[in-house]
Design a protein around this motif. Structure first.
Motif, PDB file in Angstrom:
ATOM      1  N   ASN A 112      60.962  35.545 -13.607  1.00  0.00           N
ATOM      2  CA  ASN A 112      61.499  34.591 -14.757  1.00  0.00           C
ATOM      3  C   ASN A 112      61.956  35.660 -15.418  1.00  0.00           C
ATOM      4  N   LEU A 113      62.952  35.889 -16.071  1.00  0.00           N
ATOM      5  CA  LEU A 113      63.115  36.571 -17.262  1.00  0.00           C
ATOM      6  C   LEU A 113      63.245  35.824 -18.565  1.00  0.00           C
ATOM      7  N   ILE A 114      62.488  35.779 -19.618  1.00  0.00           N
ATOM      8  CA  ILE A 114      63.112  34.938 -20.778  1.00  0.00           C
ATOM      9  C   ILE A 114      64.194  35.402 -21.387  1.00  0.00           C
ATOM     10  N   VAL A 115      65.400  35.036 -21.653  1.00  0.00           N
ATOM     11  CA  VAL A 115      66.439  35.952 -21.932  1.00  0.00           C
ATOM     12  C   VAL A 115      66.967  35.197 -23.334  1.00  0.00           C
ATOM     13  N   ARG A 116      67.872  36.149 -24.265  1.00  0.00           N
ATOM     14  CA  ARG A 116      68.515  35.438 -25.686  1.00  0.00           C
ATOM     15  C   ARG A 116      70.054  35.922 -25.443  1.00  0.00           C
ATOM     16  N   HIS A 117      71.081  35.286 -25.629  1.00  0.00           N
ATOM     17  CA  HIS A 117      72.130  35.639 -24.899  1.00  0.00           C
ATOM     18  C   HIS A 117      72.687  35.947 -26.814  1.00  0.00           C
ATOM     19  N   GLY A 118      73.648  36.344 -27.443  1.00  0.00           N
ATOM     20  CA  GLY A 118      74.258  37.098 -28.125  1.00  0.00           C
ATOM     21  C   GLY A 118      75.853  37.606 -28.546  1.00  0.00           C
ATOM     22  N   GLU A 119      75.418  38.304 -29.713  1.00  0.00           N
ATOM     23  CA  GLU A 119      77.102  39.718 -29.585  1.00  0.00           C
ATOM     24  C   GLU A 119      76.297  40.527 -30.371  1.00  0.00           C
ATOM     25  N   PHE A 120      77.626  41.527 -29.931  1.00  0.00           N
ATOM     26  CA  PHE A 120      77.132  42.857 -30.450  1.00  0.00           C
ATOM     27  C   PHE A 120      78.547  42.700 -31.917  1.00  0.00           C
ATOM     28  N   GLY A 121      77.074  43.605 -32.685  1.00  0.00           N
ATOM     29  CA  GLY A 121      77.933  43.599 -34.402  1.00  0.00           C
ATOM     30  C   GLY A 121      79.347  44.386 -33.857  1.00  0.00           C
ATOM     31  N   CYS A 122      79.903  44.468 -35.180  1.00  0.00           N
ATOM     32  CA  CYS A 122      81.648  44.479 -35.594  1.00  0.00           C
ATOM     33  C   CYS A 122      81.265  45.909 -36.688  1.00  0.00           C
ATOM     34  N   PRO A 123      81.414  47.335 -36.138  1.00  0.00           N
ATOM     35  CA  PRO A 123      80.269  47.756 -34.975  1.00  0.00           C
ATOM     36  C   PRO A 123      78.914  47.342 -35.705  1.00  0.00           C
ATOM     37  N   GLY A 124      78.135  47.286 -34.824  1.00  0.00           N
ATOM     38  CA  GLY A 124      76.745  46.840 -34.372  1.00  0.00           C
ATOM     39  C   GLY A 124      75.890  46.686 -33.118  1.00  0.00           C
ATOM     40  N   PRO A 125      75.080  46.660 -33.548  1.00  0.00           N
ATOM     41  CA  PRO A 125      73.612  46.603 -31.754  1.00  0.00           C
ATOM     42  C   PRO A 125      73.864  45.402 -31.829  1.00  0.00           C
ATOM     43  N   PHE A 126      73.008  44.532 -30.325  1.00  0.00           N
ATOM     44  CA  PHE A 126      73.281  43.275 -29.276  1.00  0.00           C
ATOM     45  C   PHE A 126      72.209  43.328 -30.668  1.00  0.00           C
ATOM     46  N   GLU A 127      73.292  41.186 -31.531  1.00  0.00           N
ATOM     47  CA  GLU A 127      72.323  40.902 -32.303  1.00  0.00           C
ATOM     48  C   GLU A 127      71.696  39.191 -31.498  1.00  0.00           C
ATOM     49  N   PRO A 128      71.299  38.863 -30.900  1.00  0.00           N
ATOM     50  CA  PRO A 128      70.697  37.957 -29.732  1.00  0.00           C
ATOM     51  C   PRO A 128      70.632  36.930 -30.848  1.00  0.00           C
ATOM     52  N   VAL A 129      71.414  35.354 -30.742  1.00  0.00           N
ATOM     53  CA  VAL A 129      71.627  33.766 -30.923  1.00  0.00           C
ATOM     54  C   VAL A 129      70.784  33.450 -30.539  1.00  0.00           C
ATOM     55  N   GLY A 130      70.465  31.668 -31.081  1.00  0.00           N
ATOM     56  CA  GLY A 130      70.872  30.646 -29.736  1.00  0.00           C
ATOM     57  C   GLY A 130      69.223  30.555 -29.692  1.00  0.00           C
ATOM     58  N   LYS A 131      69.017  29.944 -28.993  1.00  0.00           N
ATOM     59  CA  LYS A 131      67.552  29.832 -28.156  1.00  0.00           C
ATOM     60  C   LYS A 131      66.878  30.438 -27.368  1.00  0.00           C
TER      61      LYS A 131
END
Length: 197
Positions: A112-131
């Motif tokens: 199992n991988l413990i992960v977080r979802h997220g969004e890409f910046g505008c423009p920018g790197p991937f930014e995790p959000v949420g639990k």
């Protein structure tokens, strides 16, 4: 004797009259008629002058006023143009196929991988959000990795699930972004690392 004096006086008067007449004829011919000194006789625009020469051109219509320019700033200079709005001024949506991987756990007898979802910046790197949440990953998942998992690699190279979990255990909370796909059982069967400089 009296007659001679009378003739002399008459001759003197005649000479004075001739001098006055001569002075009047040789003087300024353009003297203005009666009126205040320096006043010229009015004439219609474009009509010939009394001396026979044409008068100056008729007065032209007043020029149209120019369009007023933009108001000047306090220093007398025009204010600078407003800066263009940023190319992206809105919040990006959560990426539906990208996760940041933090840790690994074998709980429940599976990988199992413990992960977080997220969004890409505008423009920018991937930014995790949420639990944090976890996804099981197949032992036969197709995985590609770049740096830093494979130092110096900028394009995806295939690795095994064991190689990935070993790296994640050695580097917890790295938050590296991966694009993933779940099979019908909700298990990760494809995982591709997103290269980050």
């Amino acid at each position: 004797m009296g007659a001679v004096r009378g003739q002399a006086a008459m001759a003197a008067l005649a000479m004075c009259g001739a001098l006055v007449l001569s002075a009047c004829q040789n003087g300024d011919d353009t003297a203005a008629p009666d009126g205040p000194p320096g006043a010229a006789a009015p004439s219609a625009p474009g009509a010939p002058s009394p001396a026979g020469t044409p008068a100056g051109p008729a007065p032209s219509k007043p020029a149209a006023s120019a369009k007023p320019s933009a108001p000047a700033g306090p220093t007398g200079k025009k204010p600078p143009a407003p800066a263009p709005s940023p190319a992206c001024d809105h919040k990006m949506p959560i990426s539906p196929d990208t996760i940041a991987v933090y840790r690994y756990t074998p709980e429940g007898g599976s990988h199992n991988l413990i992960v977080r979802h997220g969004e890409f910046g505008c423009p920018g790197p991937f930014e995790p959000v949420g639990k944090e949440t976890f996804y099981p990953i197949s032992e036969t998942a197709k995985i590609t990795a770049t740096a830093p998992i494979l130092p110096g690699e900028v394009t995806g190279k295939p690795i095994s699930t064991h190689e990935l979990t070993s790296w994640v255990i050695a580097h917890p909370n790295s938050g590296l972004p991966f694009r993933y796909h779940l099979n019908a059982d909700g298990v990760i069967d494809t995982l591709d690392e997103v290269y980050v400089k």
